[in-house]
Design an enzyme around this catalytic site. Structure first.
Site, PDB file in Angstrom:
ATOM      1  N   LEU A 144      -5.371  -2.551  -3.680  1.00 37.40           N
ATOM      2  CA  LEU A 144      -3.461  -2.556  -3.450  1.00 37.40           C
ATOM      3  C   LEU A 144      -2.466  -2.719  -2.045  1.00 37.40           C
ATOM      4  CD1 LEU A 144      -2.108   0.405  -6.167  1.00 37.40           C
ATOM      5  CD2 LEU A 144      -2.960  -2.768  -6.739  1.00 37.40           C
ATOM      6  N   ASP A 145      -1.804  -3.462  -1.952  1.00 43.80           N
ATOM      7  CA  ASP A 145      -1.475  -3.617  -1.038  1.00 43.80           C
ATOM      8  C   ASP A 145      -0.608  -1.536  -0.351  1.00 43.80           C
ATOM      9  OD1 ASP A 145      -1.202  -6.662  -0.403  1.00 43.80           O
ATOM     10  OD2 ASP A 145       0.821  -6.445  -0.775  1.00 43.80           O
ATOM     11  N   GLN A 146      -0.322  -1.614   1.079  1.00 43.70           N
ATOM     12  CA  GLN A 146      -0.820  -0.062   1.584  1.00 43.70           C
ATOM     13  C   GLN A 146       0.485   0.310   1.030  1.00 43.70           C
ATOM     14  OE1 GLN A 146      -0.619   0.191   5.806  1.00 43.70           O
ATOM     15  NE2 GLN A 146       0.030   2.569   5.239  1.00 43.70           N
ATOM     16  N   THR A 153       1.981  -0.738  -1.676  1.00 48.27           N
ATOM     17  CA  THR A 153       2.619  -0.808  -3.020  1.00 48.27           C
ATOM     18  C   THR A 153       1.576   0.622  -3.671  1.00 48.27           C
ATOM     19  OG1 THR A 153       2.093  -2.886  -3.314  1.00 48.27           O
ATOM     20  CG2 THR A 153       1.535  -1.602  -5.836  1.00 48.27           C
TER      21      THR A 153
END
Length: 220
Positions: free
Chosen positions: A60-62, A64
């Site tokens: 996941l994106d940092q 998110t």
């Protein structure tokens, strides 16, 4: 099946067995180490302290938050990576976006816009009809707030491009609140963090084929 302790080093563990882990990543935490000594604290490092040998399967994106699936050993990492590549792992997200998307309906709609790297502004991505890779996202409206002028949506990525959900919603003119990469200043200021949460993971267990479904409600 083992039900783990609710919290491990700030990371919520929803499930563990001898093959895999289901964790809930808080916002602001990297999934894997980044460049530099200040970016070594991450989900994989914390997980390996408690579950030696734990391996990242997807990210996941940092910014998110939400559900992340990890493997306990290399064979399971291969099996789960194959399941992701074959789109056998179903993911859903919730987000709060800028603007009103219309009457609340239960029907799903699809965004089909190709995404490419913006090489001059990396790590940003852009919609590019010529160079972009095919990218599809299903979405539906859950609720809206006429006073705040925002909408809550459920999202289901069909493909898995970098920043796909953020880019697609911004392209619709409804960026996710708190998105420092793709939202305008007004949408950024409406939230202290990116309001995007991975809330559902569903797949067949690679070991025995039993259906697995995990849910995590967003805290926004």
């Amino acid at each position: 099946m083992t039900l783990p302790e609710p919290v491990a080093d700030g990371v919520q563990a929803l499930y563990e067995d001898d093959d895999l882990l289901v964790l809930c990543k808080p916002p602001g935490m990297l999934c894997v180490p980044g460049r530099g000594p200040d970016k070594q604290d991450c989900l994989s490092a914390r997980s390996q302290q408690r579950w030696p040998g734990a391996l990242i399967v997807h990210r996941l994106d940092q910014a998110t938050s939400g559900l992340v699936l990890m493997a306990r050993h290399i064979d399971m990492q291969r099996r789960l990576s194959h399941a992701f590549a074959e789109r056998q792992v179903h993911k859903r997200y919730q987000a709060v976006v800028q603007g009103l998307l219309g009457p609340v309906e239960q029907t799903w709609q699809e965004i089909d816009l190709p995404i490419a790297a913006d090489w001059e502004r990396r790590p940003l991505r852009v919609i590019d009809q010529t160079l972009g890779k095919p990218s599809q996202t299903r979405w539906r409206l859950l609720a809206q707030d006429g006073v705040a002028h925002t909408s809550r949506v459920e999202l289901e990525p069909i493909t898995g491009r970098t920043h796909q959900l953020r880019v697609h919603l911004a392209a619709l003119g409804h960026p996710i609140l708190g998105d420092t990469l793709y939202a305008d200043e007004a949408a950024q200021q409406k939230a202290p963090r990116l309001l995007l949460h991975a809330c559902v993971l569903e797949f067949a267990h690679p070991r025995h084929g039993a259906p697995c479904r995990f849910e995590s409600a967003p805290d926004f």
